[in-house]
Design a protein around this motif. Structure first.
Motif, PDB file in Angstrom:
ATOM      1  N   MET A   1     153.732  21.581 -76.820  1.00  0.00           N
ATOM      2  CA  MET A   1     154.757  20.531 -76.769  1.00  0.00           C
ATOM      3  C   MET A   1     155.627  20.707 -75.527  1.00  0.00           C
ATOM      4  N   GLN A   2     156.069  19.609 -74.976  1.00  0.00           N
ATOM      5  CA  GLN A   2     156.844  19.670 -73.733  1.00  0.00           C
ATOM      6  C   GLN A   2     158.315  19.378 -74.007  1.00  0.00           C
ATOM      7  N   CYS A   3     159.180  20.023 -73.244  1.00  0.00           N
ATOM      8  CA  CYS A   3     160.619  19.800 -73.373  1.00  0.00           C
ATOM      9  C   CYS A   3     160.943  18.328 -73.110  1.00  0.00           C
ATOM     10  N   HIS A   4     161.899  17.816 -73.882  1.00  0.00           N
ATOM     11  CA  HIS A   4     162.295  16.413 -73.761  1.00  0.00           C
ATOM     12  C   HIS A   4     162.983  16.138 -72.423  1.00  0.00           C
ATOM     13  N   TYR A   5     163.586  17.187 -71.828  1.00  0.00           N
ATOM     14  CA  TYR A   5     164.434  16.993 -70.647  1.00  0.00           C
ATOM     15  C   TYR A   5     163.798  17.484 -69.354  1.00  0.00           C
ATOM     16  N   CYS A   6     162.748  18.298 -69.432  1.00  0.00           N
ATOM     17  CA  CYS A   6     162.131  18.819 -68.224  1.00  0.00           C
ATOM     18  C   CYS A   6     160.632  19.029 -68.473  1.00  0.00           C
ATOM     19  N   ASP A   7     159.944  19.585 -67.502  1.00  0.00           N
ATOM     20  CA  ASP A   7     158.493  19.707 -67.574  1.00  0.00           C
ATOM     21  C   ASP A   7     158.038  21.014 -68.197  1.00  0.00           C
ATOM     22  N   ARG A   8     158.970  21.847 -68.581  1.00  0.00           N
ATOM     23  CA  ARG A   8     158.585  23.127 -69.172  1.00  0.00           C
ATOM     24  C   ARG A   8     158.084  22.929 -70.600  1.00  0.00           C
ATOM     25  N   SER A   9     157.365  23.913 -71.079  1.00  0.00           N
ATOM     26  CA  SER A   9     156.898  23.827 -72.462  1.00  0.00           C
ATOM     27  C   SER A   9     158.069  24.124 -73.401  1.00  0.00           C
ATOM     28  N   ALA A  10     158.116  23.410 -74.515  1.00  0.00           N
ATOM     29  CA  ALA A  10     159.232  23.534 -75.429  1.00  0.00           C
ATOM     30  C   ALA A  10     159.107  24.794 -76.267  1.00  0.00           C
ATOM     31  N   ASP A  11     160.235  25.471 -76.466  1.00  0.00           N
ATOM     32  CA  ASP A  11     160.253  26.661 -77.306  1.00  0.00           C
ATOM     33  C   ASP A  11     160.594  26.305 -78.749  1.00  0.00           C
ATOM     34  N   LEU A  12     161.281  25.216 -78.934  1.00  0.00           N
ATOM     35  CA  LEU A  12     161.706  24.860 -80.286  1.00  0.00           C
ATOM     36  C   LEU A  12     162.046  23.377 -80.360  1.00  0.00           C
ATOM     37  N   THR A  13     162.246  22.891 -81.578  1.00  0.00           N
ATOM     38  CA  THR A  13     162.646  21.501 -81.754  1.00  0.00           C
ATOM     39  C   THR A  13     163.964  21.463 -82.523  1.00  0.00           C
ATOM     40  N   VAL A  14     164.767  20.479 -82.230  1.00  0.00           N
ATOM     41  CA  VAL A  14     166.003  20.259 -82.974  1.00  0.00           C
ATOM     42  C   VAL A  14     165.994  18.832 -83.493  1.00  0.00           C
ATOM     43  N   LYS A  16     168.067  15.513 -83.947  1.00  0.00           N
ATOM     44  CA  LYS A  16     169.255  14.880 -83.390  1.00  0.00           C
ATOM     45  C   LYS A  16     169.229  13.412 -83.786  1.00  0.00           C
ATOM     46  N   ASP A  17     170.231  12.957 -84.504  1.00  0.00           N
ATOM     47  CA  ASP A  17     170.284  11.572 -84.982  1.00  0.00           C
ATOM     48  C   ASP A  17     169.021  11.220 -85.758  1.00  0.00           C
ATOM     49  N   GLY A  18     168.527  12.179 -86.529  1.00  0.00           N
ATOM     50  CA  GLY A  18     167.358  11.940 -87.350  1.00  0.00           C
ATOM     51  C   GLY A  18     166.041  11.985 -86.607  1.00  0.00           C
ATOM     52  N   VAL A  19     166.076  12.311 -85.306  1.00  0.00           N
ATOM     53  CA  VAL A  19     164.866  12.379 -84.491  1.00  0.00           C
ATOM     54  C   VAL A  19     164.645  13.821 -84.061  1.00  0.00           C
ATOM     55  N   HIS A  20     163.409  14.294 -84.175  1.00  0.00           N
ATOM     56  CA  HIS A  20     163.102  15.648 -83.732  1.00  0.00           C
ATOM     57  C   HIS A  20     162.824  15.646 -82.241  1.00  0.00           C
ATOM     58  N   VAL A  21     163.533  16.495 -81.516  1.00  0.00           N
ATOM     59  CA  VAL A  21     163.429  16.561 -80.068  1.00  0.00           C
ATOM     60  C   VAL A  21     162.968  17.960 -79.676  1.00  0.00           C
TER      61      VAL A  21
END
Ligand SMILES: [Zn+2]
Length: 53
Positions: A1-14, A16-21
């Motif tokens: 999975m990729q980070c929502h804000y950059c091109d790095r791979s995501a370490d975790l999801t949060v 936010k407003d009922g949406v997983h990011v």
């Protein structure tokens, strides 16, 4: 999975407003700080309301 804000791979999801990011470590810290800031604002607002009442 990729980070929502950059091109790095995501370490975790949060959720936010009922949406997983997906977030990398760095952007997770940023989100934490902005959440903490908004919580602090809410507390200030509550205290103002109390003073007015
Ligand atoms: Zn990122």
């Amino acid at each position: 999975m990729q980070c929502h804000y950059c091109d790095r791979s995501a370490d975790l999801t949060v959720e936010k407003d009922g949406v997983h990011v997906a977030l990398c470590e760095e952007h997770f810290q940023e989100q934490l700080e902005s959440l903490a800031a908004s919580d602090a604002l809410d507390e200030v607002r509550e205290q103002l309301d109390v003073d007015r009442a």
